[in-house]
Scaffold this motif. Structure first.
Motif, mmCIF file in Angstrom:
data_model
loop_
_atom_site.group_PDB
_atom_site.id
_atom_site.type_symbol
_atom_site.label_atom_id
_atom_site.label_comp_id
_atom_site.label_asym_id
_atom_site.label_seq_id
_atom_site.Cartn_x
_atom_site.Cartn_y
_atom_site.Cartn_z
ATOM 1 N N ASN A 96 -8.205 8.069 8.006
ATOM 2 C CA ASN A 96 -8.924 7.146 7.054
ATOM 3 C C ASN A 96 -10.160 6.492 7.435
ATOM 4 O O ASN A 96 -10.173 6.292 8.804
ATOM 5 C CB ASN A 96 -7.986 5.910 6.496
ATOM 6 C CG ASN A 96 -6.706 6.566 5.789
ATOM 7 O OD1 ASN A 96 -6.867 7.126 4.602
ATOM 8 N ND2 ASN A 96 -5.509 6.257 6.197
ATOM 9 N N TYR A 148 -12.782 5.032 -2.819
ATOM 10 C CA TYR A 148 -11.907 4.766 -1.352
ATOM 11 C C TYR A 148 -11.719 3.505 -1.240
ATOM 12 O O TYR A 148 -12.739 2.766 -1.136
ATOM 13 C CB TYR A 148 -12.467 5.651 -0.185
ATOM 14 C CG TYR A 148 -11.257 5.587 1.090
ATOM 15 C CD1 TYR A 148 -10.115 6.113 0.729
ATOM 16 C CD2 TYR A 148 -11.321 4.440 1.924
ATOM 17 C CE1 TYR A 148 -9.022 5.780 1.619
ATOM 18 C CE2 TYR A 148 -10.478 4.304 2.745
ATOM 19 C CZ TYR A 148 -9.260 4.912 2.666
ATOM 20 O OH TYR A 148 -8.339 4.814 3.613
ATOM 21 N N GLU A 150 -8.497 0.457 0.669
ATOM 22 C CA GLU A 150 -7.253 0.267 1.382
ATOM 23 C C GLU A 150 -6.916 -1.026 0.787
ATOM 24 O O GLU A 150 -7.601 -2.011 0.566
ATOM 25 C CB GLU A 150 -7.452 0.361 2.750
ATOM 26 C CG GLU A 150 -7.656 1.828 3.556
ATOM 27 C CD GLU A 150 -7.787 1.756 4.740
ATOM 28 O OE1 GLU A 150 -7.732 2.885 5.362
ATOM 29 O OE2 GLU A 150 -7.576 0.718 5.545
ATOM 30 N N THR A 157 -0.342 -0.479 5.455
ATOM 31 C CA THR A 157 -1.708 -0.133 4.895
ATOM 32 C C THR A 157 -1.666 0.792 3.786
ATOM 33 O O THR A 157 -0.906 2.173 4.132
ATOM 34 C CB THR A 157 -2.814 0.241 5.855
ATOM 35 O OG1 THR A 157 -2.902 -0.723 6.729
ATOM 36 C CG2 THR A 157 -3.981 0.619 5.034
ATOM 37 N N SER A 159 -3.817 3.441 1.194
ATOM 38 C CA SER A 159 -4.945 4.074 1.025
ATOM 39 C C SER A 159 -5.098 4.665 -0.199
ATOM 40 O O SER A 159 -4.135 5.663 -0.564
ATOM 41 C CB SER A 159 -5.222 5.002 2.222
ATOM 42 O OG SER A 159 -5.022 4.483 3.475
ATOM 43 N N THR A 161 -7.539 6.990 -3.009
ATOM 44 C CA THR A 161 -9.012 7.665 -3.272
ATOM 45 C C THR A 161 -8.780 7.954 -4.628
ATOM 46 O O THR A 161 -7.901 8.536 -5.407
ATOM 47 C CB THR A 161 -8.921 8.968 -2.365
ATOM 48 O OG1 THR A 161 -8.610 8.525 -0.983
ATOM 49 C CG2 THR A 161 -10.164 9.939 -2.553
ATOM 50 N N TYR A 172 0.286 6.100 2.377
ATOM 51 C CA TYR A 172 0.516 4.670 3.329
ATOM 52 C C TYR A 172 0.505 5.105 4.910
ATOM 53 O O TYR A 172 1.023 6.294 5.336
ATOM 54 C CB TYR A 172 1.763 4.011 2.815
ATOM 55 C CG TYR A 172 2.807 4.588 3.380
ATOM 56 C CD1 TYR A 172 3.531 3.794 4.371
ATOM 57 C CD2 TYR A 172 3.572 5.772 2.944
ATOM 58 C CE1 TYR A 172 4.669 4.210 5.006
ATOM 59 C CE2 TYR A 172 4.795 6.310 3.558
ATOM 60 C CZ TYR A 172 5.304 5.630 4.538
ATOM 61 O OH TYR A 172 6.492 5.912 5.144
#
Length: 185
Positions: A96, A148, A150, A157, A159, A161, A172
């Motif tokens: 990422n 994008y 987070e 975390t 993520s 998109t 994740y």
């Protein structure tokens, strides 16, 4: 005979031309195992600060290798890079964008309404425009580009998109190298 010599000459000239180089974009990514990937526009690519060997397969895909680690660099249809890695012992995962490395020109992502379930009983909920909740706790939000972002709560975390076709790609990273793809509900 002259045709044979001409054909041989043309074939040799084709073989001596340099292979096409994919345009490696400027990027700063971090992979699930803490692997840092950096490239200036058009390369070279660095893995954990060391220059990696770059192999270009076509305009949209290349691989950078250093030791037992290979970084796959794919260029999405919207021009954004997507990175994944394979490391020692077959470890693998997604990479990422590194927080804080976005450029001012990228703008901010818009948080869409969605619900997703990730492996390990991680539930993600986002209201349009935010906030994002991970297992009911409000998460810190960081935008890296227009497509994008987070969300982070504790050591997890997520993520997100927003793909060119409007679909969401949600994944994740969690404690103990846990990572995976989340299923939209």
């Amino acid at each position: 005979m002259n045709k044979l010599i001409l054909a041989t000459g043309l074939a040799a000239a084709c073989l001596m031309t340099a292979p096409a180089q994919a345009a490696v974009p400027q990027l700063n990514f971090t992979c699930a195992d803490g692997i840092a990937v950096h490239a200036d526009e058009s390369g070279p690519v660095y893995i954990d600060g060391e220059e990696a060997e770059l192999e270009v397969f076509n305009d949209d895909y290349s691989e950078a290798s250093l030791g037992e680690t290979t970084i796959s660099i794919a260029i999405n249809t919207d021009g954004t890079p997507a990175l994944s890695y394979t490391g020692p012992g077959g470890t693998n995962g997604i990479c990422n964008p590194t927080p804080g490395t976005e450029t001012a020109a990228t703008g901010g992502a818009t948080i869409p309404f969605f619900n997703a379930e990730c492996p390990g009983e991680l539930f993600v909920h986002a209201d349009e425009g935010g906030p994002v909740y991970l297992n009911g706790k409000e998460a810190a939000f960081t935008s890296f580009s227009e497509t994008y972002f987070e969300a982070k709560a504790g050591d997890v975390t997520v993520s997100v998109t927003n793909m060119a076709d409007g679909a969401l790609d949600v994944s994740y990273t969690g404690p103990g190298r846990a990572n995976g793809v989340c299923k939209l509900q």
